[in-house]
Design a protein around this motif. Structure first.
Motif, short mmCIF file in Angstrom:
data_model
loop_
_atom_site.label_atom_id
_atom_site.label_comp_id
_atom_site.label_asym_id
_atom_site.label_seq_id
_atom_site.Cartn_x
_atom_site.Cartn_y
_atom_site.Cartn_z
N ASN A 1 -3.87 3.83 -2.84
CA ASN A 1 -5.26 3.59 -2.46
C ASN A 1 -5.44 2.19 -1.90
O ASN A 1 -6.19 1.99 -0.95
N ALA B 1 -3.23 0.45 -0.28
CA ALA B 1 -2.69 0.45 1.08
C ALA B 1 -3.68 1.10 2.04
O ALA B 1 -3.92 0.59 3.14
N GLU B 2 -4.29 2.21 1.61
CA GLU B 2 -5.24 2.90 2.50
C GLU B 2 -6.48 2.05 2.77
O GLU B 2 -7.01 2.04 3.87
N VAL B 3 -6.93 1.33 1.73
CA VAL B 3 -8.09 0.46 1.93
C VAL B 3 -7.74 -0.65 2.92
O VAL B 3 -8.50 -0.97 3.83
N LEU C 1 -5.52 -0.56 5.29
CA LEU C 1 -5.27 -0.07 6.64
C LEU C 1 -6.48 0.62 7.25
O LEU C 1 -6.40 1.14 8.34
N GLY C 2 -7.58 0.68 6.55
CA GLY C 2 -8.78 1.26 7.12
C GLY C 2 -8.93 2.73 6.80
O GLY C 2 -9.54 3.48 7.55
N GLY C 3 -8.37 3.16 5.69
CA GLY C 3 -8.63 4.52 5.22
C GLY C 3 -7.62 5.54 5.68
O GLY C 3 -7.92 6.72 5.76
N GLY C 4 -6.41 5.15 6.01
CA GLY C 4 -5.37 6.12 6.33
C GLY C 4 -4.02 5.54 5.98
O GLY C 4 -3.95 4.40 5.54
N ALA C 5 -2.97 6.33 6.19
CA ALA C 5 -1.65 5.86 5.82
C ALA C 5 -0.88 5.34 7.02
O ALA C 5 0.33 5.24 6.98
N ALA C 6 -1.56 5.04 8.11
CA ALA C 6 -0.87 4.55 9.29
C ALA C 6 -1.65 3.39 9.89
O ALA C 6 -2.85 3.26 9.67
N GLU D 1 -8.35 2.14 13.37
CA GLU D 1 -9.16 1.76 12.21
C GLU D 1 -8.64 0.47 11.59
O GLU D 1 -9.40 -0.33 11.07
#
Lengths: 596, 187
Positions: free
Chosen positions: A181, A183-185, A187-192, A196
């Motif tokens: 979570n 990492a997703e926060v 990166l802007g809400g994704g895993a890449a 975003e």
């Protein structure tokens, strides 16, 4: 209630003593130029914000245009290259100023008396500038930025392996996926790393400057402090320095980012390079933990120093802090140089730097203890037990790691499996026929094939799918023996029967044996015993080398030193404390500085 | 003293429901930080990427053991943009082992996300990656992790915590289809 009041007073004093940009050190600044670092930091912050406001007019924060818009700023906009150069070098200057100020605070003891929070504030300033730098250089969207961001976003995912908080004990607690979570926060809400990510980093880049600015301005306004107490000549010199550097060394643009090609060597901005080298050497969970613990240690150091030396400000009388500072500077510089030169032998280097890190701090601890021993004043001598205790505790933690490391190095098993096999060893006397269980487990999966990897299934399933199917009827019979054994009860079952497993087909543990087998703790013990036993001849990943492995000689130095400091430290704590008895009333009103 | 005590208790009692209320007001802000999160599902699993398109190879593409072919696999990531997704190409290697099995691995290093290389020559590996393997390996240039493909991708050297992520392979006739990727890496 008086304890609460004392605590409130203690915090209030420290909040009143807050010093953000050395505004309380104007007298010292007249003779000591190092006290200008705070005002310099604030001045450069303004220069960076001004140039940033200019750059924002032309920068396009999109994946397709970010790189080209930087190129346009650099080549087509009048003075664009200069503005970008001053922005970049100004940001570097802020980090240099904040770092040097941090070291000055430790060496000149600016956190004494009653100003320990100032170290934390200086550290927050440094970290905010570093994160502004990190979010800033992704905006260029070049190779270095892309891959540095990737590393930066991947390392928090290792928080999922932290005990309790992460997925590590997934059978025991429902995971909150903290690492993923985070990492997703980031990166802007994704895993890449996507559009975003640029949008988010762009907004954070602005917010990290603008929001603290509001608070700092309120603080200056409320207390009526002078903002940048530097003469106009000094301000001009600093600005010109940035301008000259920006003209002589134009800010680099690099190559457009390519998600399919990793640059070699992989680098980031200069202030994170030391950490990158550390990530080569260490198990990633440990490296992540150290990254999180380092700032906490920095915040804790002034308290340790106050317990050791009271109000003493002379650096010669505070060798512990001096040697910790030396260790930090040398490690950081050497690690940064090593990664730039791409030199690392991950198998043979770690004992050297482990020994260096521990022994440098140990020299400081030894000198500090020696100074305490030299102190002839009976009242002060009696007070020193606190300092000796702090040193003893540092020594004890070093000794604890030495003890754990001894076994980890011998059998190449990491902390998790090591703790698990130790727990099994402790409860083993209470289990029914443990030898039979262990023999059956060996027959299911030969211990020479063990390798530690994170696993999400029960041991029984894992072994059935990976080994028993190939092992034939004997392995199947052994697995059946293990399964039968899991149903047996023991006097220690109460410890585990209440733990939910969150797996529908296996909702509760049948007993301690079932728990230990399912979570592989029993198998860790079997592997540990076999690897510690030279007669079993289990081969390591290198051909012709067998367990147990020898301990590197250099590691022995710090391992022994840890035990020595633990014993000497505790003995001196006891000595100072018991020596306090004959002293006539150790007057508490008189501070230690007054006695000297 | 007595009065302070009573006041403190009353203040605390009054503050707890207020703090709880404001805490609940903050909870939607969590979705600000991770907009793909479903409402009231803070502890729910994170968004995992899924396959967008299959890649296929023929038996005849692998004439001899240790044939290693690079490929790009289209992977769909959940994103908070108008399409609700972003498609990314994940680099991979498909290898025929001496045992005859064909395996496919993601080239994204499970350590910190670099793209690793196929190093068929053990001497080259010894020179560049601090480790001399028995045969061809995958080796990551960033932090020198080495993976032995013959042993299920076991980490034989370096800081990586686990083998590289595997692609799901399906054999249809004499065709190998790459249909999905094991979850858990940042692209």
């Amino acid at each position: 209630m008086s304890a609460v009041n004392a605590a409130v007073d203690w915090v209030k004093t420290r909040i009143n003593n807050i010093d953000i940009f050395d505004e309380h050190h104007r007298e010292e600044a007249k003779t000591n130029p190092w006290y200008s670092l705070g005002p310099i930091f604030y001045l450069v912050w303004f220069i960076v914000m001004f140039t940033g406001c200019v750059l924002i007019m032309w920068y396009v924060p999109t994946k397709s245009q970010a790189f080209d818009s930087i190129l346009a700023i650099q080549t087509k906009i009048p003075f664009g290259g200069l503005m970008r150069g001053v922005h970049k070098y100004g940001a570097d200057a802020m980090i240099i100023a904040a770092t040097m100020r941090m070291y000055r605070m430790f060496i000149c003891a600016d956190y004494k008396p009653g100003k320990e929070f100032n170290i934390a504030i200086a550290l927050v300033a440094l970290l905010l500038s570093m994160y502004s730098g990190l979010t800033g250089y992704l905006l260029i969207w070049n190779q270095r930025a892309f891959w540095a961001t990737k590393v930066f976003a991947t390392f928090p995912t290792y928080m999922d392996q932290f005990p309790v908080m992460g997925d590590f004990y997934q059978p025991l607690v429902k995971s909150i996926h903290m690492g993923w979570n985070t990492a997703e926060v980031l990166l802007g809400g994704g895993a890449a790393i996507t559009q975003e990510t640029i949008t988010r980093f762009f907004s954070i880049h602005l917010a990290f400057s603008l929001i603290p600015l509001i608070f700092v301005e309120i603080y200056f306004y409320k207390n009526a402090y002078k903002r940048v107490p530097l003469s106009w000549a000094k301000r001009t010199i600093i600005t010109l320095m940035l301008v000259v550097v920006a003209i002589v060394l134009p800010a680099a643009q690099g190559k457009r980012s390519d998600p399919d090609v990793t640059p070699l060597p992989i680098l980031s901005d200069w202030y994170f390079l030391g950490l990158y080298q550390m990530y080569k050497y260490l198990e990633p969970v440990v490296a992540t933990e150290i990254t999180i613990i380092l700032p906490l240690i920095v915040v804790g150091l002034p308290f340790m120093d106050v317990w050791m030396t009271g109000a003493e400000k002379d650096i010669n009388k505070r060798p512990f802090i001096l040697w910790v500072v030396l260790m930090a500077v040398i490690s950081w510089v050497v690690f940064s140089l090593l990664i730039i030169a791409n030199i690392a032998n991950i198998h043979t280097d770690p004992p050297y730097w482990r020994a260096f890190t521990y022994l440098t701090v140990n020299v400081g601890m030894g000198l500090q203890l020696w100074l305490m021993w030299q102190n002839k004043d009976a009242v002060q001598r009696a007070k020193q037990w606190k300092g000796a205790l702090v040193i003893a505790i540092i020594g004890a933690s070093q000794a604890f790691w030495a003890f754990a490391y001894y076994y980890m190095a011998k059998v190449e098993m990491f902390r998790g499996p090591m703790f698990q096999q130790w727990f099994y060893g402790v409860v083993r006397p209470f289990l029914p026929e443990p030898e039979k269980l262990e023999a059956a487990m060996r027959a299911c999966q030969p211990t020479s094939t063990y390798f530690a990897s994170t696993y999400k299934t029960d041991w029984q399933e894992w072994v059935r799918d990976n080994y028993v199917v190939k092992g034939g009827p004997e392995a199947q019979a052994a697995l059946n023996t293990v399964l039968e054994h899991c149903k047996l009860t023991s006097p220690v079952d109460w410890m585990v029967t209440a733990i939910p497993t969150f797996t529908p087909e296996h909702p509760k543990y049948l007993g301690m044996v079932d728990y230990l087998v399912t979570n592989r703790w029993a198998y860790d013990y079997v592997v540990f015993c076999d690897r510690m036993n030279p007669l079993t001849k289990i081969e390591t990943t290198t051909k012709g080398v067998y367990y147990p492995l020898p301990i590197p000689e250099w590691d022995l130095t710090w391992m022994i030193a840890g035990f020595v400091f633990m014993i000497v430290g505790f003995w001196m704590t006891w000595h100072f404390k018991s020596g306090a008895q004959p002293a006539p009333k150790p007057a508490p009103a008189q501070p230690a500085s007054a006695a000297t | 003293m007595e009065g302070t005590n009573r006041r403190l208790i009353l203040k605390t009692l009054a503050a707890i429901p207020l703090a709880a209320t404001f805490g609940l007001v903050i909870s939607p802000l969590l979705r600000y930080m991770r907009p793909t999160l479903k409402p009231l599902d803070v502890f729910g699993p994170s968004d995992q990427p899924g396959p967008e398109e299959d890649v296929s190879y023929k038996e005849s593409d692998f004439p001899e053991p240790w044939t290693c072919l690079p490929f790009m696999f289209k992977q769909k990531y959940v994103e908070y943009n108008p399409e609700g997704k972003e498609v990314r190409e994940i680099p991979g290697f498909i290898v025929k082992l001496p045992s005859g099995d064909v395996v496919a691995y993601s080239r994204i290093c499970p350590h910190l996300g670099c793209v690793f290389n196929w190093v068929p020559d053990p001497n080259e590996c010894a020179k560049g990656y601090n480790f001399k393997p028995q045969g061809p390996v995958f080796a990551c240039p960033c932090h020198l992790s080495v993976y032995d493909i013959a042993q299920n991708g076991k980490v034989v050297s370096g800081p990586a915590p686990r083998p590289p992520r595997k692609f799901d392979l399906k054999k249809e006739g004499n065709e190998y289809k790459i249909i999905g990727l094991e979850a858990g890496s940042i692209a």
